[in-house]
Every structure is written in structure tokens, then in C-alpha cells.
Scaffold this motif. Sequence first.
Motif, PDB file in Angstrom:
ATOM      1  N   ASN A 180      85.124  64.045  10.720  1.00  0.00           N
ATOM      2  CA  ASN A 180      84.831  63.697   9.326  1.00  0.00           C
ATOM      3  C   ASN A 180      84.453  64.935   8.517  1.00  0.00           C
ATOM      4  OD1 ASN A 180      85.275  60.927   9.722  1.00  0.00           O
ATOM      5  ND2 ASN A 180      83.161  60.605  10.396  1.00  0.00           N
ATOM      6  N   LEU A 181      83.683  65.829   9.128  1.00  0.00           N
ATOM      7  CA  LEU A 181      83.286  67.060   8.430  1.00  0.00           C
ATOM      8  C   LEU A 181      84.519  67.895   8.092  1.00  0.00           C
ATOM      9  CD1 LEU A 181      80.145  68.128  10.537  1.00  0.00           C
ATOM     10  CD2 LEU A 181      80.164  67.091   8.253  1.00  0.00           C
ATOM     11  N   TYR A 182      85.455  67.948   9.024  1.00  0.00           N
ATOM     12  CA  TYR A 182      86.678  68.726   8.775  1.00  0.00           C
ATOM     13  C   TYR A 182      87.514  68.096   7.664  1.00  0.00           C
ATOM     14  CZ  TYR A 182      91.146  71.041   9.553  1.00  0.00           C
ATOM     15  OH  TYR A 182      92.311  71.745   9.378  1.00  0.00           O
ATOM     16  N   GLU A 183      87.637  66.779   7.709  1.00  0.00           N
ATOM     17  CA  GLU A 183      88.430  66.091   6.680  1.00  0.00           C
ATOM     18  C   GLU A 183      87.820  66.275   5.296  1.00  0.00           C
ATOM     19  OE1 GLU A 183      90.259  62.492   9.478  1.00  0.00           O
ATOM     20  OE2 GLU A 183      88.490  62.130   8.220  1.00  0.00           O
ATOM     21  N   LYS A 184      86.498  66.382   5.234  1.00  0.00           N
ATOM     22  CA  LYS A 184      85.796  66.586   3.959  1.00  0.00           C
ATOM     23  C   LYS A 184      85.659  68.069   3.600  1.00  0.00           C
ATOM     24  CE  LYS A 184      83.019  62.390   4.518  1.00  0.00           C
ATOM     25  NZ  LYS A 184      81.627  61.844   4.703  1.00  0.00           N
ATOM     26  N   GLU A 185      86.240  68.937   4.456  1.00  0.00           N
ATOM     27  CA  GLU A 185      86.194  70.397   4.264  1.00  0.00           C
ATOM     28  C   GLU A 185      84.757  70.928   4.225  1.00  0.00           C
ATOM     29  OE1 GLU A 185      88.590  71.603   0.969  1.00  0.00           O
ATOM     30  OE2 GLU A 185      90.428  70.738   1.806  1.00  0.00           O
ATOM     31  N   GLN A 186      83.897  70.296   5.000  1.00  0.00           N
ATOM     32  CA  GLN A 186      82.513  70.763   5.105  1.00  0.00           C
ATOM     33  C   GLN A 186      82.410  71.754   6.270  1.00  0.00           C
ATOM     34  OE1 GLN A 186      80.447  66.965   5.373  1.00  0.00           O
ATOM     35  NE2 GLN A 186      80.224  66.849   3.150  1.00  0.00           N
ATOM     36  N   TYR A 187      83.075  72.867   6.096  1.00  0.00           N
ATOM     37  CA  TYR A 187      83.224  73.839   7.170  1.00  0.00           C
ATOM     38  C   TYR A 187      81.906  74.508   7.550  1.00  0.00           C
ATOM     39  CZ  TYR A 187      88.125  73.347   5.709  1.00  0.00           C
ATOM     40  OH  TYR A 187      89.358  72.849   5.384  1.00  0.00           O
ATOM     41  N   ASN A 188      81.070  74.763   6.569  1.00  0.00           N
ATOM     42  CA  ASN A 188      79.793  75.423   6.872  1.00  0.00           C
ATOM     43  C   ASN A 188      78.927  74.569   7.791  1.00  0.00           C
ATOM     44  OD1 ASN A 188      77.835  77.667   6.316  1.00  0.00           O
ATOM     45  ND2 ASN A 188      76.624  75.954   5.531  1.00  0.00           N
ATOM     46  N   GLU A 189      78.991  73.254   7.612  1.00  0.00           N
ATOM     47  CA  GLU A 189      78.207  72.361   8.475  1.00  0.00           C
ATOM     48  C   GLU A 189      78.714  72.409   9.919  1.00  0.00           C
ATOM     49  OE1 GLU A 189      77.156  68.455   7.212  1.00  0.00           O
ATOM     50  OE2 GLU A 189      77.271  68.964   5.077  1.00  0.00           O
ATOM     51  N   ILE A 190      80.022  72.529  10.079  1.00  0.00           N
ATOM     52  CA  ILE A 190      80.583  72.642  11.426  1.00  0.00           C
ATOM     53  C   ILE A 190      80.126  73.946  12.073  1.00  0.00           C
ATOM     54  CG2 ILE A 190      82.718  72.848  12.774  1.00  0.00           C
ATOM     55  CD1 ILE A 190      84.095  71.128  10.642  1.00  0.00           C
ATOM     56  N   GLU A 191      80.160  75.028  11.309  1.00  0.00           N
ATOM     57  CA  GLU A 191      79.752  76.329  11.835  1.00  0.00           C
ATOM     58  C   GLU A 191      78.277  76.319  12.246  1.00  0.00           C
ATOM     59  OE1 GLU A 191      80.764  79.492   9.173  1.00  0.00           O
ATOM     60  OE2 GLU A 191      82.803  78.752   8.848  1.00  0.00           O
ATOM     61  N   CYS A 192      77.422  75.785  11.383  1.00  0.00           N
ATOM     62  CA  CYS A 192      75.980  75.752  11.678  1.00  0.00           C
ATOM     63  C   CYS A 192      75.690  74.875  12.881  1.00  0.00           C
ATOM     64  CB  CYS A 192      75.210  75.248  10.457  1.00  0.00           C
ATOM     65  SG  CYS A 192      75.202  76.392   9.057  1.00  0.00           S
ATOM     66  N   ARG A 193      76.351  73.737  12.949  1.00  0.00           N
ATOM     67  CA  ARG A 193      76.160  72.815  14.074  1.00  0.00           C
ATOM     68  C   ARG A 193      76.529  73.491  15.391  1.00  0.00           C
ATOM     69  NH1 ARG A 193      77.857  67.103  15.714  1.00  0.00           N
ATOM     70  NH2 ARG A 193      78.866  67.429  17.709  1.00  0.00           N
ATOM     71  N   THR A 194      77.662  74.200  15.407  1.00  0.00           N
ATOM     72  CA  THR A 194      78.132  74.823  16.639  1.00  0.00           C
ATOM     73  C   THR A 194      77.222  75.969  17.062  1.00  0.00           C
ATOM     74  OG1 THR A 194      80.375  74.252  15.934  1.00  0.00           O
ATOM     75  CG2 THR A 194      80.157  75.766  17.797  1.00  0.00           C
ATOM     76  N   ASN A 195      76.775  76.780  16.097  1.00  0.00           N
ATOM     77  CA  ASN A 195      75.830  77.847  16.425  1.00  0.00           C
ATOM     78  C   ASN A 195      74.539  77.284  16.995  1.00  0.00           C
ATOM     79  OD1 ASN A 195      77.649  79.724  15.540  1.00  0.00           O
ATOM     80  ND2 ASN A 195      76.506  80.329  13.720  1.00  0.00           N
ATOM     81  N   ASP A 196      74.106  76.153  16.444  1.00  0.00           N
ATOM     82  CA  ASP A 196      72.886  75.506  16.938  1.00  0.00           C
ATOM     83  C   ASP A 196      73.085  75.020  18.370  1.00  0.00           C
ATOM     84  OD1 ASP A 196      70.282  74.564  16.851  1.00  0.00           O
ATOM     85  OD2 ASP A 196      70.796  72.698  15.820  1.00  0.00           O
ATOM     86  N   GLU A 197      74.276  74.513  18.670  1.00  0.00           N
ATOM     87  CA  GLU A 197      74.558  74.054  20.034  1.00  0.00           C
ATOM     88  C   GLU A 197      74.540  75.223  21.016  1.00  0.00           C
ATOM     89  OE1 GLU A 197      77.177  71.091  21.172  1.00  0.00           O
ATOM     90  OE2 GLU A 197      77.374  70.136  19.208  1.00  0.00           O
ATOM     91  N   ILE A 198      75.041  76.367  20.593  1.00  0.00           N
ATOM     92  CA  ILE A 198      74.999  77.556  21.448  1.00  0.00           C
ATOM     93  C   ILE A 198      73.552  77.936  21.738  1.00  0.00           C
ATOM     94  CG2 ILE A 198      75.423  80.048  21.495  1.00  0.00           C
ATOM     95  CD1 ILE A 198      77.921  78.569  22.091  1.00  0.00           C
ATOM     96  N   SER A 199      72.716  77.941  20.710  1.00  0.00           N
ATOM     97  CA  SER A 199      71.303  78.285  20.890  1.00  0.00           C
ATOM     98  C   SER A 199      70.611  77.300  21.825  1.00  0.00           C
ATOM     99  CB  SER A 199      70.587  78.296  19.525  1.00  0.00           C
ATOM    100  OG  SER A 199      71.114  79.297  18.686  1.00  0.00           O
ATOM    101  N   CYS A 200      70.917  76.015  21.675  1.00  0.00           N
ATOM    102  CA  CYS A 200      70.316  74.996  22.537  1.00  0.00           C
ATOM    103  C   CYS A 200      70.799  75.144  23.979  1.00  0.00           C
ATOM    104  CB  CYS A 200      70.651  73.600  22.015  1.00  0.00           C
ATOM    105  SG  CYS A 200      69.790  73.160  20.490  1.00  0.00           S
ATOM    106  N   THR A 201      72.071  75.436  24.160  1.00  0.00           N
ATOM    107  CA  THR A 201      72.611  75.620  25.508  1.00  0.00           C
ATOM    108  C   THR A 201      71.930  76.795  26.204  1.00  0.00           C
ATOM    109  OG1 THR A 201      74.757  74.752  24.798  1.00  0.00           O
ATOM    110  CG2 THR A 201      74.700  76.001  26.857  1.00  0.00           C
ATOM    111  N   HIS A 202      71.761  77.885  25.475  1.00  0.00           N
ATOM    112  CA  HIS A 202      71.083  79.071  26.015  1.00  0.00           C
ATOM    113  C   HIS A 202      69.651  78.723  26.427  1.00  0.00           C
ATOM    114  CE1 HIS A 202      68.438  82.624  25.231  1.00  0.00           C
ATOM    115  NE2 HIS A 202      69.335  83.241  25.958  1.00  0.00           N
ATOM    116  N   LYS A 203      68.966  77.957  25.587  1.00  0.00           N
ATOM    117  CA  LYS A 203      67.582  77.588  25.882  1.00  0.00           C
ATOM    118  C   LYS A 203      67.505  76.659  27.093  1.00  0.00           C
ATOM    119  CE  LYS A 203      63.333  75.885  23.770  1.00  0.00           C
ATOM    120  NZ  LYS A 203      62.667  75.442  22.510  1.00  0.00           N
ATOM    121  N   ILE A 204      68.384  75.662  27.160  1.00  0.00           N
ATOM    122  CA  ILE A 204      68.375  74.715  28.280  1.00  0.00           C
ATOM    123  C   ILE A 204      68.693  75.439  29.586  1.00  0.00           C
ATOM    124  CG2 ILE A 204      69.544  72.707  29.275  1.00  0.00           C
ATOM    125  CD1 ILE A 204      69.931  71.710  26.349  1.00  0.00           C
ATOM    126  N   TYR A 205      69.698  76.306  29.561  1.00  0.00           N
ATOM    127  CA  TYR A 205      70.045  77.112  30.742  1.00  0.00           C
ATOM    128  C   TYR A 205      68.818  77.894  31.224  1.00  0.00           C
ATOM    129  CZ  TYR A 205      72.172  81.157  33.182  1.00  0.00           C
ATOM    130  OH  TYR A 205      72.485  82.153  34.077  1.00  0.00           O
TER     131      TYR A 205
END
Length: 241
Positions: free
Chosen positions: A190-215
Motif C-alpha cells: 500500500n505504501l508503494y502504491e501511494k508513493e510513500q517511499y520515505n516511509e518504506i525507507e524508514c521502516r526498513t532501516n528501523d528493521e535493520i536496527s532492531c535485527t542488530h539489537k535482537i542478534y
Amino acid sequence: MRNFSINYHDCRIIFLDLEFYVPESSRRTKGLSYNPWDPDCKLLGGSFFVANPTKDFENSLDIDSDQIQSFWLWNYDSEKALLIDIFNLLKQVSQDAKAGNDGRVSATLCGIGIISSDIPVIFDLLKRYELLSNAEAFYFQTEFRVIDVSNLAIPTFNHSSMFAYPKTKKDLLLKYISGKKFESGTAVWNLYEKEQYNEIECRTNDEISCTHKIYSEILNNYKLFKRLEKEDKRNKYKENN
């Protein structure tokens, strides 16, 4: 023959998270909808954090956003051009890792659920776009080792049976990062269809940070387990002597 000792300064861990777009006609009710061989599906890109185990886990479990390298479809002319940059990053990190430790320690790919999604997607796309032949893609994939955090976390949970099963992202967040939640990956469509690209970028960076912390937290759990095991053995030795 002397024992081999790893020089951790030369080791590399690539934390990664990819995002995809699946049009309504290709969406499934269960399982992974994205298929790298479906021309209507799109690799939107992803984020990568190349970590050094001697310096990127020392003081804080948080990482700065400028440490994350991201590649996104909307910044490229084609999906193939996007894939080439991801491919070049993986090649470079693999070469850097092999340059140390006499080539005996591979670069490690790390993420949540990547064994059944991100990893096969990358290597199938390399074949689909003929950046590598089938044989070359196989050998390139063997240059890496994979640590899926979904599997790494299994021993840190209680189990009522002998059935070991990978933990979900929800399980990991509930245990290791209180209050943190991520919507399903389908929300990205839905974010892509609405061209909300910045939200996708921020979400993915946040997932990387969370993965690093959980690891990091899981490895700290392992260290605690080993300390407790050592103390238990020491106490039993004292009791018997």
C-alpha cells in the motif's frame, strides 16, 4: 598442525532486509506472495548494515542510520540496475572478508526470516537477469554463511515439545524489544502504491536496527547460559570433592 584462531577484526556480518511489491493479481492468501520469476512482482530494494564484530557491538546496541546502506527502486532506472548495486555490495564484502583469516572465514548474511525469503530471492534474481549463470550463482552463494535470527533465537524460548520451529518477528520483538511492533510486510504494498517511499525507507532501516539489537541480545543470552553452566559445573565439583 596448529589450531586456527579467528581474527574477528577481519570478519563481516551483513544485516539485511529486503522489501517487495506484489500486484493484486499475484497475491496469495497464505505464504510468500512475492516470486522473483514473476515479472509483475518487483524488488523494491532494501537496507544493509555491514558490521564488524570487534567494533559494532561494543558500547551500544543502537546503530546510526548513516551506517546503513540502502538501495531503492525509485532511485534507479530499472530493477536490474538496482540489483547490480546490491550484487556489487555483496561481492565487495565477500572479498573483504576472504582477504582476512587466510580466506577461511566467510562473510555472514544475517536477518529475520531471510533463509526462506531474502536469500533465495537475491540469488534467483541474479540468475533471472543473467548477472550470473546458474553455476556461478551457486558458487557465489556458497561464499557466504547465513544466520537467520528466527533460528538463532530458538534456544532462548521455552519449549513444551521436541518440535523446534523458527520464531516469528512478532515473537522476537515481544521478547527483546518491548513495545516495538511492525506491520506485516504486505503493508509495504500500500505504501508503494501511494508513493510513500520515505516511509518504506524508514521502516526498513528501523528493521535493520532492531535485527542488530535482537542478534546482540541473543548472543548475550548465550554468554549468560554458558556462565551459568560453568558455575553449575563448578558447584557440582565442590559438592563431590
